[in-house]
Design a protein around this motif. Sequence first.
Motif, PDB file in Angstrom:
ATOM      1  N   GLU A  95     -52.650   7.337 -21.837  1.00  0.00           N
ATOM      2  CA  GLU A  95     -52.402   8.693 -22.721  1.00  0.00           C
ATOM      3  C   GLU A  95     -53.331   9.798 -22.287  1.00  0.00           C
ATOM      4  O   GLU A  95     -52.843  10.892 -22.312  1.00  0.00           O
ATOM      5  N   GLY A  96     -54.480   9.343 -22.006  1.00  0.00           N
ATOM      6  CA  GLY A  96     -55.632  10.438 -21.560  1.00  0.00           C
ATOM      7  C   GLY A  96     -54.984  11.180 -20.288  1.00  0.00           C
ATOM      8  O   GLY A  96     -55.305  12.517 -20.134  1.00  0.00           O
ATOM      9  N   ALA A  97     -54.467  10.122 -19.433  1.00  0.00           N
ATOM     10  CA  ALA A  97     -54.032  11.075 -18.116  1.00  0.00           C
ATOM     11  C   ALA A  97     -52.796  11.934 -18.300  1.00  0.00           C
ATOM     12  O   ALA A  97     -52.658  12.879 -17.886  1.00  0.00           O
ATOM     13  N   ALA A  98     -51.858  11.381 -19.260  1.00  0.00           N
ATOM     14  CA  ALA A  98     -50.778  11.820 -19.476  1.00  0.00           C
ATOM     15  C   ALA A  98     -50.838  13.461 -20.124  1.00  0.00           C
ATOM     16  O   ALA A  98     -50.164  14.252 -20.001  1.00  0.00           O
ATOM     17  N   PHE A  99     -51.636  13.428 -21.228  1.00  0.00           N
ATOM     18  CA  PHE A  99     -52.094  14.651 -21.953  1.00  0.00           C
ATOM     19  C   PHE A  99     -52.517  15.660 -20.958  1.00  0.00           C
ATOM     20  O   PHE A  99     -52.394  17.007 -21.452  1.00  0.00           O
ATOM     21  N   ILE A 100     -53.062  15.569 -19.933  1.00  0.00           N
ATOM     22  CA  ILE A 100     -53.350  16.502 -18.920  1.00  0.00           C
ATOM     23  C   ILE A 100     -52.656  16.731 -17.605  1.00  0.00           C
ATOM     24  O   ILE A 100     -52.375  17.964 -17.491  1.00  0.00           O
ATOM     25  N   ASN A 101     -51.801  15.520 -17.143  1.00  0.00           N
ATOM     26  CA  ASN A 101     -51.340  15.734 -16.036  1.00  0.00           C
ATOM     27  C   ASN A 101     -49.816  15.157 -15.912  1.00  0.00           C
ATOM     28  O   ASN A 101     -49.249  14.912 -15.083  1.00  0.00           O
ATOM     29  N   GLY A 102     -49.235  14.735 -17.289  1.00  0.00           N
ATOM     30  CA  GLY A 102     -48.091  13.915 -17.402  1.00  0.00           C
ATOM     31  C   GLY A 102     -46.979  14.910 -16.915  1.00  0.00           C
ATOM     32  O   GLY A 102     -46.905  16.044 -17.081  1.00  0.00           O
ATOM     33  N   SER A 103     -45.712  14.327 -16.329  1.00  0.00           N
ATOM     34  CA  SER A 103     -44.828  15.020 -15.794  1.00  0.00           C
ATOM     35  C   SER A 103     -43.676  15.341 -16.786  1.00  0.00           C
ATOM     36  O   SER A 103     -43.070  16.210 -16.794  1.00  0.00           O
ATOM     37  N   GLY A 104     -43.792  14.811 -18.139  1.00  0.00           N
ATOM     38  CA  GLY A 104     -42.942  15.162 -19.206  1.00  0.00           C
ATOM     39  C   GLY A 104     -41.531  14.300 -19.161  1.00  0.00           C
ATOM     40  O   GLY A 104     -40.647  14.550 -19.764  1.00  0.00           O
ATOM     41  N   THR A 105     -41.443  13.390 -17.910  1.00  0.00           N
ATOM     42  CA  THR A 105     -40.351  12.431 -17.910  1.00  0.00           C
ATOM     43  C   THR A 105     -40.672  11.184 -18.240  1.00  0.00           C
ATOM     44  O   THR A 105     -41.710  10.538 -17.768  1.00  0.00           O
TER      45      THR A 105
END
Length: 384
Positions: free
Chosen positions: A204-214
């Motif tokens: 989740e730390g990576a997704a909150f910054i670079n997450g694609s939204g898919t």
Amino acid sequence: MNSETPAPIETKNDAFDASFDIVARQDAQDEALATIRTDIEDVKGRLDKVGRAAIRPLLAGGAPTGAEMKGFVDGYLRHGRESELKSLSQSVAADGGYAVPREIDEVLAKRLAEISPIRSIASVVRTGTSGFRRLISIGGTASGWVSETAARPETASPKLAEIAPPWGELYANPSATQAMLDDAAFDVAEWLAGEIATEFARAEGAAFINGSGTSQPKGFLTGATSTAGDAARTFGTLQHIGSGAAAGFDTSPEAKLIDMIFALKAPLRQGSVWVMNSTTMATVRKFKSADGAFLWQPGIAEGQPNRLLGYPVIEAEDMPDVAAGALPIAFGNFQAGYLIAERRETTILRDPYSNKPYVQFYATKRVGGQLLDSDAIKLLKITA
């Protein structure tokens, strides 16, 4: 009369003898009770001699875990008995998973806050459904001056934008052999919480910054950026400030950082922070002002954050390094600028069948995230 005399004398002797029999029986009962007490004391003495060597240690380093945790670990994690788990569940998931007991769930939340820095500075809401929506006012209200008797023309109405963070299911699937679970000295609760928390925090730390939204949150660096100010920029687009050099910083990097601060509206500066990774921090820490003073200010006390131009610095390793076209530094009020939505319970499913002799613990948590207010975060872009 002589023949009738012995009868009452014999009757009195029988009653007298019977009284002695009662006393004898009472003495025998007291003796039996004393023997039982002696046997009990003897058993206690033998148990004391055996001591802790014959008693298996408790979980969590010997610290009692409470009836709920003990039943969960002994009945479900170790032996797979679902009857113990069902009585402890706060809710039952549709796929057969069950809510993790409160003790473990609290450990998860704590570990997430320590490992994932964006979670600790963003706005976090807990929902019971993935259909969460939030409205945000983007202004548009107009007013005007009139005289006492002049007409009052209609003014523009405020505009609203709907924020619907994209969701994804975050999962972890650690395993252990049944032999390890059977050994009570092995801290099942700590192991399970640590494994799940580490994996959840990394993802989740990576997704909150670079997450694609898919099928995952949309990171705040994923969307479009522009050099336009707040009044001219499309809502949902972040403003970036150029570094002044194609592959790094120009000769006056402090000026660009100051521009980032004052590009933010004054009310939003309260509570704002810098976000960058350790590589960028190593570069920024060497920056000096024109008079030779370092821009970086170490924390004045243990536990206090380092500061850059008066604002705290948050280290997030998922931020990009300094490179051409990259966005290595963010500054803003993330409490107002980024929204994290999550389901209230973490669920766990014990699976002793799929991968014998291992017992797998399939844990899931639904998490969503999206930019909330695009005026609240500013970015530094490496560009000339």
